[in-house]
Design a protein around this motif. Structure first.
Motif, PDB file in Angstrom:
ATOM      1  N   ASP A   1      14.559 -60.690 -33.496  1.00 43.45           N
ATOM      2  CA  ASP A   1      15.631 -59.753 -33.832  1.00 43.45           C
ATOM      3  C   ASP A   1      15.154 -58.699 -34.841  1.00 43.45           C
ATOM      4  N   PHE A   2      14.264 -59.113 -35.765  1.00 39.04           N
ATOM      5  CA  PHE A   2      13.722 -58.161 -36.739  1.00 39.04           C
ATOM      6  C   PHE A   2      12.891 -57.090 -36.024  1.00 39.04           C
ATOM      7  N   ALA A   3      12.066 -57.521 -35.065  1.00 38.15           N
ATOM      8  CA  ALA A   3      11.242 -56.572 -34.313  1.00 38.15           C
ATOM      9  C   ALA A   3      12.112 -55.589 -33.545  1.00 38.15           C
ATOM     10  N   SER A   4      13.189 -56.107 -32.962  1.00 37.43           N
ATOM     11  CA  SER A   4      14.106 -55.240 -32.225  1.00 37.43           C
ATOM     12  C   SER A   4      14.762 -54.226 -33.159  1.00 37.43           C
ATOM     13  N   GLU A   5      15.140 -54.681 -34.353  1.00 33.96           N
ATOM     14  CA  GLU A   5      15.772 -53.807 -35.343  1.00 33.96           C
ATOM     15  C   GLU A   5      14.835 -52.683 -35.762  1.00 33.96           C
ATOM     16  N   LYS A   6      13.533 -52.988 -35.783  1.00 34.22           N
ATOM     17  CA  LYS A   6      12.544 -52.000 -36.194  1.00 34.22           C
ATOM     18  C   LYS A   6      12.033 -51.152 -35.023  1.00 34.22           C
TER      19      LYS A   6
ATOM     20  N   ILE B   1      10.673 -52.117 -32.137  1.00 34.26           N
ATOM     21  CA  ILE B   1       9.443 -52.589 -31.493  1.00 34.26           C
ATOM     22  C   ILE B   1       9.813 -53.190 -30.140  1.00 34.26           C
ATOM     23  N   THR B   2       9.241 -52.661 -29.078  1.00 32.22           N
ATOM     24  CA  THR B   2       9.548 -53.134 -27.732  1.00 32.22           C
ATOM     25  C   THR B   2       8.253 -53.452 -26.989  1.00 32.22           C
ATOM     26  N   GLY B   3       8.414 -54.132 -25.855  1.00 36.79           N
ATOM     27  CA  GLY B   3       7.260 -54.413 -25.007  1.00 36.79           C
ATOM     28  C   GLY B   3       6.335 -55.484 -25.528  1.00 36.79           C
ATOM     29  N   ILE B   4       6.834 -56.388 -26.372  1.00 36.44           N
ATOM     30  CA  ILE B   4       6.017 -57.489 -26.878  1.00 36.44           C
ATOM     31  C   ILE B   4       6.624 -58.817 -26.459  1.00 36.44           C
TER      32      ILE B   4
ATOM     33  N   ASP C   1       8.773 -49.112 -40.789  1.00 34.12           N
ATOM     34  CA  ASP C   1       9.273 -49.207 -39.418  1.00 34.12           C
ATOM     35  C   ASP C   1       8.107 -49.426 -38.448  1.00 34.12           C
ATOM     36  N   GLY C   2       8.456 -49.732 -37.200  1.00 34.45           N
ATOM     37  CA  GLY C   2       7.470 -49.843 -36.143  1.00 34.45           C
ATOM     38  C   GLY C   2       6.472 -50.963 -36.348  1.00 34.45           C
ATOM     39  N   ASN C   3       5.245 -50.765 -35.844  1.00 29.25           N
ATOM     40  CA  ASN C   3       4.225 -51.809 -35.877  1.00 29.25           C
ATOM     41  C   ASN C   3       3.826 -52.209 -37.290  1.00 29.25           C
ATOM     42  N   ILE C   4       3.863 -51.267 -38.220  1.00 23.03           N
ATOM     43  CA  ILE C   4       3.512 -51.601 -39.610  1.00 23.03           C
ATOM     44  C   ILE C   4       4.486 -52.647 -40.149  1.00 23.03           C
TER      45      ILE C   4
ATOM     46  N   MET D   1       6.217 -54.763 -38.404  1.00 26.31           N
ATOM     47  CA  MET D   1       5.983 -56.023 -37.690  1.00 26.31           C
ATOM     48  C   MET D   1       4.802 -56.791 -38.282  1.00 26.31           C
ATOM     49  N   TRP D   2       3.688 -56.088 -38.535  1.00 23.39           N
ATOM     50  CA  TRP D   2       2.511 -56.785 -39.044  1.00 23.39           C
ATOM     51  C   TRP D   2       2.696 -57.260 -40.482  1.00 23.39           C
ATOM     52  N   LEU D   3       3.426 -56.485 -41.273  1.00 24.80           N
ATOM     53  CA  LEU D   3       3.731 -56.949 -42.629  1.00 24.80           C
ATOM     54  C   LEU D   3       4.611 -58.195 -42.583  1.00 24.80           C
ATOM     55  N   PHE D   4       5.581 -58.200 -41.684  1.00 27.37           N
ATOM     56  CA  PHE D   4       6.488 -59.339 -41.520  1.00 27.37           C
ATOM     57  C   PHE D   4       5.701 -60.581 -41.114  1.00 27.37           C
ATOM     58  N   LEU D   5       4.851 -60.453 -40.111  1.00 26.70           N
ATOM     59  CA  LEU D   5       4.038 -61.585 -39.653  1.00 26.70           C
ATOM     60  C   LEU D   5       2.986 -61.970 -40.697  1.00 26.70           C
ATOM     61  N   GLY D   6       2.513 -60.983 -41.453  1.00 28.25           N
ATOM     62  CA  GLY D   6       1.475 -61.233 -42.448  1.00 28.25           C
ATOM     63  C   GLY D   6       1.915 -62.081 -43.620  1.00 28.25           C
TER      64      GLY D   6
END
Length: 401
Positions: free
Chosen positions: A251-256, A258-261, A312-315, A317-322
């Motif tokens: 849901d966080f990725a969608s909010e930011k 980020i699609t196609g993953i 926003d975007g991929n940055i 996402m990677w910070l979140f996963l990091g």
């Protein structure tokens, strides 16, 4: 017990850490699958965490059980329940989502028994100064399992394309989960048979001998140690941190935007961060105090999450996963600090501490409710409160009173 005699039991414990790491992460990684399959809402999907982690409420009775029957028979019991629960999951699905959750609670109890037994055993296998490093070592293998589990789920548990508002029949879901769950049940049963023929050293006897000889003196009960209770609360909030990231990632990725993953597959990077951090932690904890490392990790995790929220975007996402890199050694460090100088009370104290794993069962639905009312950003912002408490425990609460 000589130093060489520690190696074999440590290998056995590392195997168990791998097992319950795999099962725990696999269970969390199936949230997206069952949400789509059963058509669940944001709160209902978190019940998978509730039924799994809620069994940790039994941890104190489990601690007394281990005190009575010993580590070896406790491990047998835990492995047996895990195998039974996975076999029961197949017919459980036929009764719907809540039928499946009933089976989940069976293997979850087995995981609780292994969890409560393993940590104090590893702490006792050597000098207390290196206990955090040993726990981190066994947790490193646990992390290997957490990387593999999401891949396992993404490859084998796949929901067919569904139309708007459509859900699968229970019998179809049963067919999808059948072989993955039966396979894990069979592997667990095989490990149980192997463990039956292995002889683990009786740590309890050595602890009681040291107490009788006056080498160490302890309070009359594990319940009288303040740092045990504060450590238990630290585990409670830590579960909100560790499980909160993967539970809300999609849901966080969608909010930011980020699609196609493949959100389940992407979680391997989060769990991979935990694995890398724990390998590094084996060496770092030999050079720095455990409390200092916990403080640094809590601050680092909060900074990464803050960056993910702002960007926003991929940055983002990677910070979140990091954040996984900073979460990596929180669990073993909290556990070692909370179990310090407990001696013969370590098994019951471990039960007190492990009870707080229900934090995942309680905090995830609450955060799901926050998401429903205010959005996913508000939900994950609750983690800042959890990080703050960990800083308190590291700097003040872990001091033995």
């Amino acid at each position: 017990m000589s130093k060489n005699k520690y190696l074999f039991p440590l290998i056995v414990m590392a195997t168990l850490f791998f097992m319950f790491g795999f099962i725990t992460t696999m269970n969390n990684s199936t949230i997206a699958f069952f949400k789509d399959a059963f058509g669940l809402n944001d709160v209902q999907k978190q019940f998978l965490n509730t039924f799994f982690y809620g069994t940790y409420a039994l941890s104190i009775p489990v601690g007394f059980l281990i005190n009575k029957i010993g580590y070896r028979f406790s491990i047998f019991t835990g492995l047996g329940l895990i195998a039974l629960g996975f076999f029961a999951s197949i017919p459980g699905v036929a009764f719907g989502y809540y039928g499946f959750l009933s089976a989940v609670s069976i293997f979850a109890v087995g995981v609780v028994i292994l969890q409560v037994a393993a940590a104090p055993y590893v702490v006792a296998l050597g000098p207390k100064e290196s206990s955090a490093s040993r726990l981190t070592l066994t947790n490193a293998l646990n992390s290997v399992a957490t990387v593999i589990a999401p891949i396992f789920v993404s490859l084998l548990l796949v929901v067919p394309e569904l139309g708007e508002g459509e859900t699968l029949e229970n019998t179809v879901i049963q067919g999808i989960v059948k072989w993955p769950y039966i396979s894990i049940g069979l592997i667990t049963a095989a490990i149980l048979v192997i463990m039956f023929f292995l002889k683990l050293p009786n740590i309890k006897d050595e602890q009681e001998k040291a107490e009788a000889e006056g080498v160490v003196k302890h309070k009359s009960s594990a319940f009288k140690y303040t740092h045990v209770w504060l450590g238990s609360l630290a585990i409670f909030v830590y579960m909100g941190i560790e499980i909160g990231i993967p539970s809300f990632f999609e849901d966080f990725a969608s909010e930011k935007g980020i699609t196609g993953i493949n959100s389940v597959d992407m979680l391997k990077y989060y769990w991979g961060g935990l694995m890398v951090g724990r390998v590094l932690g084996i060496f770092i904890l030999q050079k720095f105090k455990a409390s200092t490392i916990l403080t640094a990790c809590a601050i680092g995790g909060a900074a990464m999450l803050g960056g993910a929220i702002v960007m926003d975007g991929n940055i983002a996402m990677w910070l979140f996963l990091g954040t996984g890199l900073f979460h990596s050694i929180m669990w073993p460090v909290i556990y070692s600090l909370a179990l310090e100088d407990l001696g013969p009370h370590a098994d019951v104290a471990s039960g007190i501490i492990a009870t707080s794993v229900i934090g995942a069962a309680i905090l995830m639905p609450i955060m799901g409710g926050i998401q429903t009312m205010a959005g996913v950003i508000a939900a994950v912002s609750a983690l800042f409160v959890y990080y703050l408490y960990l800083v308190f425990f590291a700097t003040k609460g872990s001091k033995i009173r």
